[in-house]
Design a protein around this motif. Sequence first.
Motif, PDB file in Angstrom:
ATOM      1  N   GLY A 239       0.785  -1.228   0.000  1.00 26.80           N
ATOM      2  CA  GLY A 239       0.000   0.000   0.000  1.00 26.80           C
ATOM      3  C   GLY A 239       0.815   1.275   0.000  1.00 26.80           C
ATOM      4  O   GLY A 239       0.354   2.322   0.468  1.00 26.80           O
ATOM      5  N   GLY A 240       2.029   1.199  -0.520  1.00 25.60           N
ATOM      6  CA  GLY A 240       2.882   2.388  -0.562  1.00 25.60           C
ATOM      7  C   GLY A 240       3.873   2.487   0.577  1.00 25.60           C
ATOM      8  O   GLY A 240       4.744   3.353   0.570  1.00 25.60           O
ATOM      9  N   ARG A 241       3.760   1.624   1.570  1.00 24.33           N
ATOM     10  CA  ARG A 241       4.753   1.585   2.647  1.00 24.33           C
ATOM     11  C   ARG A 241       5.953   0.778   2.174  1.00 24.33           C
ATOM     12  O   ARG A 241       5.865  -0.063   1.296  1.00 24.33           O
ATOM     13  N   GLY A 242       7.083   1.009   2.818  1.00 19.86           N
ATOM     14  CA  GLY A 242       8.277   0.284   2.405  1.00 19.86           C
ATOM     15  C   GLY A 242       8.722   0.745   1.034  1.00 19.86           C
ATOM     16  O   GLY A 242       8.919   1.935   0.784  1.00 19.86           O
ATOM     17  N   ALA A 243       8.846  -0.204   0.109  1.00 22.20           N
ATOM     18  CA  ALA A 243       9.280   0.106  -1.250  1.00 22.20           C
ATOM     19  C   ALA A 243       8.802  -0.996  -2.175  1.00 22.20           C
ATOM     20  O   ALA A 243       8.335  -2.048  -1.732  1.00 22.20           O
ATOM     21  N   HIS A 244       8.914  -0.740  -3.474  1.00 21.00           N
ATOM     22  CA  HIS A 244       8.552  -1.740  -4.488  1.00 21.00           C
ATOM     23  C   HIS A 244       9.575  -1.678  -5.602  1.00 21.00           C
ATOM     24  O   HIS A 244       9.943  -0.594  -6.040  1.00 21.00           O
ATOM     25  N   GLY A 245      10.000  -2.834  -6.073  1.00 25.36           N
ATOM     26  CA  GLY A 245      11.010  -2.885  -7.122  1.00 25.36           C
ATOM     27  C   GLY A 245      10.494  -2.571  -8.508  1.00 25.36           C
ATOM     28  O   GLY A 245      11.284  -2.368  -9.433  1.00 25.36           O
ATOM     29  N   GLY A 246       9.172  -2.573  -8.682  1.00 25.06           N
ATOM     30  CA  GLY A 246       8.593  -2.211  -9.970  1.00 25.06           C
ATOM     31  C   GLY A 246       8.045  -3.372 -10.763  1.00 25.06           C
ATOM     32  O   GLY A 246       7.283  -3.171 -11.699  1.00 25.06           O
TER      33      GLY A 246
ATOM     34  N   VAL B   7      13.681  -9.022  15.961  1.00 22.77           N
ATOM     35  CA  VAL B   7      14.887  -8.346  15.483  1.00 22.77           C
ATOM     36  C   VAL B   7      14.638  -6.845  15.353  1.00 22.77           C
ATOM     37  O   VAL B   7      15.491  -6.024  15.697  1.00 22.77           O
ATOM     38  N   ALA B   8      13.462  -6.477  14.866  1.00 22.46           N
ATOM     39  CA  ALA B   8      13.089  -5.071  14.698  1.00 22.46           C
ATOM     40  C   ALA B   8      11.567  -4.978  14.713  1.00 22.46           C
ATOM     41  O   ALA B   8      10.870  -5.977  14.526  1.00 22.46           O
ATOM     42  N   ASP B   9      11.059  -3.777  14.921  1.00 24.24           N
ATOM     43  CA  ASP B   9       9.610  -3.576  14.888  1.00 24.24           C
ATOM     44  C   ASP B   9       9.102  -3.275  13.488  1.00 24.24           C
ATOM     45  O   ASP B   9       7.902  -3.359  13.222  1.00 24.24           O
ATOM     46  N   GLU B  10      10.010  -2.918  12.606  1.00 25.93           N
ATOM     47  CA  GLU B  10       9.671  -2.601  11.216  1.00 25.93           C
ATOM     48  C   GLU B  10      10.892  -2.930  10.382  1.00 25.93           C
ATOM     49  O   GLU B  10      12.020  -2.629  10.779  1.00 25.93           O
ATOM     50  N   LEU B  11      10.684  -3.559   9.237  1.00 25.90           N
ATOM     51  CA  LEU B  11      11.849  -3.985   8.458  1.00 25.90           C
ATOM     52  C   LEU B  11      11.523  -4.024   6.976  1.00 25.90           C
ATOM     53  O   LEU B  11      10.506  -4.566   6.557  1.00 25.90           O
ATOM     54  N   LEU B  12      12.436  -3.446   6.189  1.00 29.83           N
ATOM     55  CA  LEU B  12      12.399  -3.524   4.737  1.00 29.83           C
ATOM     56  C   LEU B  12      13.592  -4.352   4.281  1.00 29.83           C
ATOM     57  O   LEU B  12      14.722  -4.123   4.728  1.00 29.83           O
TER      58      LEU B  12
ATOM     59  N   SER C 191      15.819  -1.052   8.990  1.00 24.82           N
ATOM     60  CA  SER C 191      14.923  -1.236  10.136  1.00 24.82           C
ATOM     61  C   SER C 191      14.310   0.081  10.608  1.00 24.82           C
ATOM     62  O   SER C 191      13.610   0.098  11.625  1.00 24.82           O
ATOM     63  N   TYR C 192      14.565   1.160   9.917  1.00 25.39           N
ATOM     64  CA  TYR C 192      13.990   2.470  10.239  1.00 25.39           C
ATOM     65  C   TYR C 192      14.269   2.869  11.697  1.00 25.39           C
ATOM     66  O   TYR C 192      13.460   3.532  12.337  1.00 25.39           O
ATOM     67  N   GLY C 193      15.421   2.432  12.203  1.00 26.75           N
ATOM     68  CA  GLY C 193      15.786   2.772  13.572  1.00 26.75           C
ATOM     69  C   GLY C 193      15.061   1.974  14.638  1.00 26.75           C
ATOM     70  O   GLY C 193      15.154   2.303  15.824  1.00 26.75           O
ATOM     71  N   THR C 194      14.365   0.905  14.248  1.00 32.91           N
ATOM     72  CA  THR C 194      13.578   0.126  15.223  1.00 32.91           C
ATOM     73  C   THR C 194      14.252  -1.183  15.628  1.00 32.91           C
ATOM     74  O   THR C 194      13.659  -1.982  16.346  1.00 32.91           O
ATOM     75  N   ALA C 195      15.483  -1.417  15.161  1.00 38.94           N
ATOM     76  CA  ALA C 195      16.165  -2.672  15.496  1.00 38.94           C
ATOM     77  C   ALA C 195      16.451  -2.744  16.991  1.00 38.94           C
ATOM     78  O   ALA C 195      16.762  -1.738  17.640  1.00 38.94           O
TER      79      ALA C 195
ATOM     80  N   SER D 208      22.967  -3.417  13.841  1.00 42.17           N
ATOM     81  CA  SER D 208      22.965  -2.504  12.699  1.00 42.17           C
ATOM     82  C   SER D 208      22.224  -3.130  11.517  1.00 42.17           C
ATOM     83  O   SER D 208      22.092  -4.354  11.417  1.00 42.17           O
ATOM     84  N   ASP D 209      21.777  -2.275  10.626  1.00 41.63           N
ATOM     85  CA  ASP D 209      21.088  -2.769   9.435  1.00 41.63           C
ATOM     86  C   ASP D 209      22.031  -3.598   8.566  1.00 41.63           C
ATOM     87  O   ASP D 209      21.608  -4.579   7.941  1.00 41.63           O
TER      88      ASP D 209
END
Length: 430
Positions: A277-284, A315-320, A339-343, A348-349
């Motif tokens: 839904g637009g969160r994170g990213a998409h490779g196309g 490991v994290a609360d949010e992860l791409l 991890s958007y700073g949530t690790a 480290s990422d």
Amino acid sequence: MNYLFTSESVSEGHPDKVADQISDAILDEFLRQDRHAKVACETFCSTGLVIVGGEVRSDDAYVDIQETVRKVIARIGYNKAEYMFDANSCGVLSAIHEQSADINRGVVRENPEDQGAGDQGMMFGYACRETEDFMPLPLALSHLTLRTLAEIRREEPSLMPYLRPDAKAQFTIEYDGDTRQPVRIHTIVLSTQHDEFVKAVDGITTEQAESVMHDTITSDVRNILIPRVIAQLPAQTAALFDGNLILHVNPTGKFVIGGPAGDTGLTGRKIIVDTYGGRGAHGGGAFSGKDPSKVDRSAAYAARYIAKNLVAAGVADELLVQISYAIGVAKPVSIYANSYGTAHNKISDSEIARKIGQLFDLRPAAIIKKFGLENPIYGPTAAYGHMGRKPYTREVEMRREGKTIRKKVQFFGWELLDSTEAVKKAFNIG
């Protein structure tokens, strides 16, 4: 300061989703007969017409394209001539040809485990803690709303007897600017195709008829649909609905002409609806109509699996997670994590990315084997999202080694949480 984020979903009757479902139905029919079939199937649909094109390579399979297309359209609910697109009368044209030998040579190997990626590119997976399924809340609510609307249309038509198959839902969520947690539902937009159940006759003007229809649909959405959606939610999420939310129903006032008669449908045009839904990213890269040798699809599933299991393991609360490939090469070119700073535990990422490469075999052949992607499992993915779905097993009839068999297969296997213990051990999480 609080902020707003919006995601949308579309129903199975949306023209782009009609195209996706046709493409995946054709893929399933090839895989039902030949698990090694290579398929890249695209669909175009418009008023009274479906065109299927693409590339296929198979030694054993024969698929009746006409029959497959018409079954999908009928199942969705386009079965009346007044829709200007129906299963029995629409034209179906096929322009499928053989897969390029240049692509095939990069994929097929003497040792199956060395199978190369079907294309270059980057694929993303994402997970967060906003829902029980580790999906972003705006998209999860949009999907749930449209699934509930479709259930009413099919199973309890007397509740909203005017419903037609095409629909869209959009949720805007207000988030806390500091914690990034959902605070409340800000706005809902719901557009649903409908019969012209009030007409300008016997002294009723066109404007009056349209106003009555709009008021009826709005009332039913508010008093029937939304309460049913809320009833399916955990208490914490249900509490986000309050009396201040803004509701827009059929904002143009009327939505009778819809589906492929109202807008051309194309395979692969709803990739954000299909993912996060637009969160994170998409490779196309799109998913539907592609066999699992295409890493656009299989590696995107693997990336979601990894992100979900790492978030579930703590490991994290949010992860791409990003994975990239070169065509014809088995091992990924790169692995990336954010991890958007949530690790947790100050990891480290870059360390997360390194451990992903150690924990998970991301060669295409290994991904296909892990999730059973050579089975005919793709039809259910083609509406209401490929990610965040409940995994399940079901017996499916197929041909293997020249015999017709019934085999129990896994659907949405990339949503399983069966690697969390291995992840906890690798990251020293108690």
